[in-house]
Design an enzyme around this catalytic site. Structure first.
Site: not given
Length: 316
Positions: A29, A32-34, A37, A52, A156
């Site tokens: 889905l 990101g950087g780390m 999902v 995740k 965030d």
């Protein structure tokens, strides 16, 4: 490097059909950087869930793994209808994963990109944000076992981390960089800004002490985006954004005219001095209720889900 139980971090590349405990990965889905999902199926019940995981390239990074554990711990603590619920957590051959409730919808960011004519009605924007206010207030009010405030700050809050569902639900997600008194990992690193700059409070940018009112600023920036259809700093580069925040230069006005009560709500949530903002997310939510009434929109919560569901359907 060994984790609890003597399990070595996995470097396996996940793919559709891969199983993590009782969960079968169906489709990626987001990533990101780390982390990544996945849509997944619980093979015991057949239910669709979101899983995740840490990306393989970061699987051996102790700091990343500790942050992942912190995120799961915070997600477990925050129990609220407008926070995406943590269902399970596991370690499959060294691959850490968390299982979250499935939301049949999309992020607010993706919804806005697909929305025609480009901005939701003012009343709908206010209804979305007041549900996030409720989620944030629940998170901000969490206490430790000894009764002391946990001091949680999401850090965030952005359209990327708010989900809107076809059933009218609103869910705040991603407590990965949340600041609390009980984190295992460091919440700050010298010279590193954590969060999305376009939604970051001035005190965060300056690496000064901050509290829940930093999330109020971020939510004000989300409201600005919903009301105007573009982010608060438009196409400005990072250097220009940093200068505006540090020098306290006037913020750009939303691209469309707004009723005075809504302008006042936006101005207070985006006050440069944290002391001039709403002291709590609950107070911001009350101001939203007053603004809805002032513009002739029924502030009843019963109307939230139908209005938000219509917004989600218009983005398909």
């Amino acid at each position: 490097m060994l984790l609890r139980g003597g399990v070595t971090p996995s470097s396996a590349i996940l793919a559709c059909g891969h199983r993590l405990g009782p969960y079968e990965l169906l489709a990626p889905l987001a990533h990101g950087g780390m982390g990544a999902v996945w849509a997944a199926r619980d093979r015991r019940s057949g239910a669709i869930v979101a899983v995740k995981t840490i990306l393989p390239g970061a699987a051996h990074d102790l700091a990343v793994r500790t942050m992942f554990l912190d995120e799961a711990r915070v997600a477990q603590l925050v129990r609220h209808p407008h926070v995406c619920r943590l269902l399970d957590f596991g370690n499959e051959a060294g691959t850490l994963y968390m299982v979250l409730e499935w939301v049949d919808g999309d992020s607010l960011r993706a919804a806005m990109k697909n929305l025609a004519p480009g901005v939701p009605p003012i009343g709908v924007a206010l209804r979305v944000v007041r549900r996030v206010c409720d989620a944030l207030h629940a998170a901000h009010e969490l206490a430790c076992d000894d009764g002391q405030p946990l001091g949680l700050v999401h850090r965030d809050v952005s359209p990327h981390n708010v989900l809107v569902g076809l059933d009218g639900c609103v869910k705040l997600i991603d407590f990965g960089i949340a600041k609390t008194r009980r984190r295992l990992s460091e919440t700050t690193t010298s010279g590193v800004l954590k969060g999305k700059l376009r939604y970051m409070a001035p005190e965060q940018v300056e690496n000064a002490p901050f509290d829940r009112r930093a999330d109020i600023w971020s939510l004000g920036a989300v409201l600005h985006y919903l009301l105007g259809g573009e982010e608060i700093f438009g196409d400005a580069g990072e250097a220009e954004i940093l200068r505006t925040l540090v020098m306290r230069e006037p913020l750009p006005a939303p691209p469309r005219a707004l009723p005075p009560p809504v302008r006042e709500l936006l101005a207070r949530s985006l006050a440069f001095d944290a002391g001039d903002r709403f002291p709590t997310a609950r107070e911001m939510r009350r101001a939203i209720d007053r603004a809805l009434a002032a513009i002739g929109d029924d502030p009843s919560e019963a109307l939230d889900a139908p209005a938000i569901a219509e917004l989600a359907r218009r983005t398909l």
